[in-house]
Design a protein around this motif. Structure first.
Motif, mmCIF file in Angstrom:
data_model
loop_
_atom_site.group_PDB
_atom_site.id
_atom_site.type_symbol
_atom_site.label_atom_id
_atom_site.label_comp_id
_atom_site.label_asym_id
_atom_site.label_seq_id
_atom_site.Cartn_x
_atom_site.Cartn_y
_atom_site.Cartn_z
ATOM 1 N N GLN A 115 0.839 -1.193 0.000
ATOM 2 C CA GLN A 115 0.000 0.000 0.000
ATOM 3 C C GLN A 115 0.875 1.245 0.000
ATOM 4 N N ALA A 116 1.882 1.268 0.876
ATOM 5 C CA ALA A 116 2.801 2.412 0.958
ATOM 6 C C ALA A 116 3.545 2.587 -0.361
ATOM 7 N N VAL A 117 3.999 1.465 -0.951
ATOM 8 C CA VAL A 117 4.734 1.515 -2.214
ATOM 9 C C VAL A 117 3.835 2.056 -3.333
ATOM 10 N N SER A 118 2.630 1.521 -3.453
ATOM 11 C CA SER A 118 1.778 1.938 -4.559
ATOM 12 C C SER A 118 1.319 3.384 -4.434
ATOM 13 N N MET A 119 1.228 3.885 -3.194
ATOM 14 C CA MET A 119 0.886 5.297 -3.005
ATOM 15 C C MET A 119 2.001 6.204 -3.508
ATOM 16 N N LEU A 120 3.243 5.728 -3.381
ATOM 17 C CA LEU A 120 4.390 6.568 -3.738
ATOM 18 C C LEU A 120 4.853 6.434 -5.186
ATOM 19 N N ILE A 121 4.620 5.284 -5.822
ATOM 20 C CA ILE A 121 5.059 5.154 -7.217
ATOM 21 C C ILE A 121 3.989 4.567 -8.106
ATOM 22 N N ASN A 122 3.025 5.359 -8.483
ATOM 23 C CA ASN A 122 2.098 4.880 -9.487
ATOM 24 C C ASN A 122 1.774 5.919 -10.527
#
Length: 122
Positions: A115-122
């Motif tokens: 969740q944290a990753v997808s919020m930052l790189i999408n």
């Protein structure tokens, strides 16, 4: 093309868990054992889209690594998630001041990390 994520942690088991989680979600993963190793890998790595770094590591800790990483023009705006056992507010503030975008405390749930990753790189 898949996004590349650099995992910096002195624990092989943490690198493995995070790596499996990210690869399962379709990301490419590069691993480093500490801040020095991570900086060395940047030289030969493809463009890194995000970094997940531990705070407490030998040779070069996560905050020192983050400060050096952010000095590099190519990575000035690359998001960094600190993954750590450190829950102390002072450490969090230090990490944010150095440029960390998110703070995930170990032990973490894989979906929390994604969740944290997808919020930052999408």
């Amino acid at each position: 093309m898949s996004k590349t994520i650099l995992i910096v942690d002195d624990s092989a088991s943490i690198r493995q868990v995070v790596g499996i989680t990210l690869k399962g979600a379709g990301y490419s993963v590069i691993e480093a054992v500490d801040g020095k190793d991570a900086l060395a890998k940047l030289e030969s790595a493809p463009k890194i889209n995000l970094v997940i770094s531990d705070v407490n590591m030998p040779n070069m800790d996560g905050i020192s690594f983050l400060k050096e990483f952010k000095q590099k023009p190519a990575y000035k705006f690359t998001p960094v998630i600190m993954l750590t056992t450190e829950g102390a507010e002072a450490k969090k503030r230090e990490g944010q001041a150095a440029g960390a975008k998110a703070w995930v405390v170990k032990p973490f749930k894989p979906e929390q990390m994604l969740q944290a990753v997808s919020m930052l790189i999408n």
